[in-house]
Every structure is written in structure tokens, then in C-alpha cells.
Design a protein around this motif. Structure first.
Motif, PDB file in Angstrom:
ATOM      1  N   ARG A  35       0.823  -1.210   0.000  1.00 62.47           N
ATOM      2  CA  ARG A  35       0.000   0.000   0.000  1.00 62.47           C
ATOM      3  C   ARG A  35       0.853   1.255   0.000  1.00 62.47           C
ATOM      4  NH1 ARG A  35      -4.544  -1.699   4.479  1.00 62.47           N
ATOM      5  NH2 ARG A  35      -5.244  -3.532   3.356  1.00 62.47           N
ATOM      6  N   LEU A  36       2.163   1.086  -0.006  1.00 64.07           N
ATOM      7  CA  LEU A  36       3.076   2.226   0.024  1.00 64.07           C
ATOM      8  C   LEU A  36       3.148   2.911  -1.321  1.00 64.07           C
ATOM      9  CD1 LEU A  36       6.187   0.810   1.917  1.00 64.07           C
ATOM     10  CD2 LEU A  36       4.451   2.371   2.792  1.00 64.07           C
ATOM     11  N   GLU A  37       3.270   4.219  -1.267  1.00 67.32           N
ATOM     12  CA  GLU A  37       3.588   4.994  -2.460  1.00 67.32           C
ATOM     13  C   GLU A  37       5.108   5.011  -2.576  1.00 67.32           C
ATOM     14  OE1 GLU A  37       1.512   7.330  -4.320  1.00 67.32           O
ATOM     15  OE2 GLU A  37      -0.345   6.603  -3.433  1.00 67.32           O
ATOM     16  N   THR A  38       5.610   4.858  -3.762  1.00 66.54           N
ATOM     17  CA  THR A  38       7.051   4.934  -3.974  1.00 66.54           C
ATOM     18  C   THR A  38       7.514   6.358  -3.703  1.00 66.54           C
ATOM     19  OG1 THR A  38       6.917   3.207  -5.652  1.00 66.54           O
ATOM     20  CG2 THR A  38       8.895   4.562  -5.656  1.00 66.54           C
ATOM     21  N   CYS A  39       8.528   6.515  -2.874  1.00 70.70           N
ATOM     22  CA  CYS A  39       9.085   7.838  -2.588  1.00 70.70           C
ATOM     23  C   CYS A  39      10.030   8.246  -3.708  1.00 70.70           C
ATOM     24  CB  CYS A  39       9.841   7.833  -1.260  1.00 70.70           C
ATOM     25  SG  CYS A  39       8.778   7.678   0.175  1.00 70.70           S
ATOM     26  N   GLY A  40       9.890   9.470  -4.151  1.00 63.99           N
ATOM     27  CA  GLY A  40      10.719   9.933  -5.255  1.00 63.99           C
ATOM     28  C   GLY A  40      11.833  10.868  -4.858  1.00 63.99           C
ATOM     29  N   SER A  41      11.937  11.192  -3.573  1.00 66.47           N
ATOM     30  CA  SER A  41      12.971  12.130  -3.154  1.00 66.47           C
ATOM     31  C   SER A  41      13.414  11.823  -1.724  1.00 66.47           C
ATOM     32  CB  SER A  41      12.453  13.566  -3.216  1.00 66.47           C
ATOM     33  OG  SER A  41      11.484  13.773  -2.196  1.00 66.47           O
ATOM     34  N   ARG A  42      14.529  12.420  -1.359  1.00 69.24           N
ATOM     35  CA  ARG A  42      15.048  12.256  -0.002  1.00 69.24           C
ATOM     36  C   ARG A  42      14.068  12.851   1.011  1.00 69.24           C
ATOM     37  NH1 ARG A  42      18.686  14.257   3.893  1.00 69.24           N
ATOM     38  NH2 ARG A  42      20.203  12.681   4.533  1.00 69.24           N
ATOM     39  N   LEU A  43      13.431  13.976   0.665  1.00 65.76           N
ATOM     40  CA  LEU A  43      12.464  14.609   1.564  1.00 65.76           C
ATOM     41  C   LEU A  43      11.258  13.699   1.800  1.00 65.76           C
ATOM     42  CD1 LEU A  43      11.639  17.032   3.247  1.00 65.76           C
ATOM     43  CD2 LEU A  43      10.660  18.048   1.187  1.00 65.76           C
ATOM     44  N   GLU A  44      10.755  13.069   0.744  1.00 69.95           N
ATOM     45  CA  GLU A  44       9.643  12.117   0.902  1.00 69.95           C
ATOM     46  C   GLU A  44      10.057  10.934   1.761  1.00 69.95           C
ATOM     47  OE1 GLU A  44       8.215  10.944  -2.923  1.00 69.95           O
ATOM     48  OE2 GLU A  44       7.356  12.904  -3.361  1.00 69.95           O
ATOM     49  N   ALA A  45      11.271  10.446   1.580  1.00 72.40           N
ATOM     50  CA  ALA A  45      11.761   9.329   2.392  1.00 72.40           C
ATOM     51  C   ALA A  45      11.918   9.749   3.849  1.00 72.40           C
ATOM     52  CB  ALA A  45      13.090   8.811   1.838  1.00 72.40           C
ATOM     53  N   LEU A  46      12.377  10.969   4.092  1.00 72.05           N
ATOM     54  CA  LEU A  46      12.505  11.468   5.467  1.00 72.05           C
ATOM     55  C   LEU A  46      11.137  11.556   6.134  1.00 72.05           C
ATOM     56  CD1 LEU A  46      14.327  12.555   7.700  1.00 72.05           C
ATOM     57  CD2 LEU A  46      14.071  14.827   6.689  1.00 72.05           C
ATOM     58  N   THR A  47      10.147  12.032   5.404  1.00 67.66           N
ATOM     59  CA  THR A  47       8.776  12.081   5.924  1.00 67.66           C
ATOM     60  C   THR A  47       8.280  10.673   6.234  1.00 67.66           C
ATOM     61  OG1 THR A  47       8.327  14.103   4.698  1.00 67.66           O
ATOM     62  CG2 THR A  47       6.419  12.833   5.423  1.00 67.66           C
ATOM     63  N   PHE A  48       8.586   9.720   5.352  1.00 69.35           N
ATOM     64  CA  PHE A  48       8.201   8.325   5.581  1.00 69.35           C
ATOM     65  C   PHE A  48       8.845   7.785   6.853  1.00 69.35           C
ATOM     66  CE2 PHE A  48       9.171   3.784   5.019  1.00 69.35           C
ATOM     67  CZ  PHE A  48       7.882   3.281   4.923  1.00 69.35           C
ATOM     68  N   VAL A  49      10.128   8.049   7.044  1.00 65.55           N
ATOM     69  CA  VAL A  49      10.821   7.574   8.242  1.00 65.55           C
ATOM     70  C   VAL A  49      10.178   8.188   9.482  1.00 65.55           C
ATOM     71  CG1 VAL A  49      13.001   7.613   9.516  1.00 65.55           C
ATOM     72  CG2 VAL A  49      13.002   7.080   7.090  1.00 65.55           C
ATOM     73  N   LYS A  50       9.945   9.508   9.469  1.00 63.49           N
ATOM     74  CA  LYS A  50       9.366  10.181  10.636  1.00 63.49           C
ATOM     75  C   LYS A  50       7.952   9.698  10.929  1.00 63.49           C
ATOM     76  CE  LYS A  50      10.837  14.541   9.420  1.00 63.49           C
ATOM     77  NZ  LYS A  50      10.792  15.990   9.486  1.00 63.49           N
ATOM     78  N   ASP A  51       7.130   9.574   9.886  1.00 64.23           N
ATOM     79  CA  ASP A  51       5.709   9.271  10.079  1.00 64.23           C
ATOM     80  C   ASP A  51       5.400   7.787  10.218  1.00 64.23           C
ATOM     81  OD1 ASP A  51       5.360  11.984   9.855  1.00 64.23           O
ATOM     82  OD2 ASP A  51       4.446  11.908   7.849  1.00 64.23           O
ATOM     83  N   GLU A  52       6.187   6.937   9.570  1.00 65.27           N
ATOM     84  CA  GLU A  52       5.850   5.519   9.516  1.00 65.27           C
ATOM     85  C   GLU A  52       6.833   4.599  10.236  1.00 65.27           C
ATOM     86  OE1 GLU A  52       2.994   4.476   8.296  1.00 65.27           O
ATOM     87  OE2 GLU A  52       2.445   6.472   7.582  1.00 65.27           O
ATOM     88  N   CYS A  53       8.090   4.968  10.258  1.00 64.08           N
ATOM     89  CA  CYS A  53       9.115   4.030  10.740  1.00 64.08           C
ATOM     90  C   CYS A  53       9.474   4.202  12.205  1.00 64.08           C
ATOM     91  CB  CYS A  53      10.381   4.168   9.897  1.00 64.08           C
ATOM     92  SG  CYS A  53      10.130   3.769   8.161  1.00 64.08           S
TER      93      CYS A  53
END
Length: 101
Positions: A35-53
């Protein structure tokens, strides 16, 4: 590819894991069946780490202390990190790994 299993560990996520996380959360081959959206940038990945991980039930799957995936559980029952969780139990375990692994 032979992997030395003694070098695999599971650790809490850190914000500094963002570049490693981007390798697997930014890969369509990893996210296509989730169900994950593919992250296209470092900022999106950082948001993913903060919000999900960064969560008590999610850990980084590491190889040589580099994040190659995520493992996490979903509780059945109420979750409150400040309360006793003896009445909660894991309903599902999920994991994602970098495509090469």
C-alpha cells in the motif's frame, strides 16, 4: 548472493537512516505489491521515516548496520505506549526488503 547471517540485525529506525530507506522505499519493485507509495525524493523518504518508521512496533532490518528493509507488527487491541500492553497481541507481521535481498 551469499549473505553472512551474523551481519543481519533489527534495530530501531533513526532519522539518519533516510538514505538507506530511500533505496527500498524509492524502488517500484519493492512498493508495487504494498500500500506504500514509492518515494521519489530524499524529503519524501525522510517524511516516511518520521511518520511511519519511528514507532515502537517497527524496526529496521539491517545488514552491516545499514537499513535494507522494515519489519513491523499490527496490534489487535488498544495501543498506548504509556500503558501495559499485556492485553494486546500481534495480529499481523509485515516486512519489506530491498529488492536485491
Amino acid at each position: 548472493m551469499a549473505i553472512d547471517l551474523s551481519k543481519i540485525s533489527e534495530l530501531p529506525f533513526k532519522l539518519s537512516d533516510v538514505d538507506d530507506v530511500l533505496l527500498w522505499v524509492g524502488d517500484d519493485k519493492v512498493s508495487q505489491y504494498t500500500r506504500l507509495e514509492t518515494c521519489g525524493s530524499r524529503l519524501e523518504a525522510l517524511t516516511f521515516v518520521k511518520d511511519e518508521c519511528v514507532h515502537p512496533l517497527r524496526r529496521s532490518i539491517c545488514l552491516d548496520d545499514r537499513s535494507i528493509g522494515i519489519v513491523g507488527g499490527q496490534l489487535l487491541g488498544a495501543w498506548d505506549s504509556h500503558q501495559d500492553t499485556k492485553d494486546c497481541f500481534c495480529q499481523q507481521m509485515k516486512f519489506l526488503l530491498l529488492f536485491n535481498y
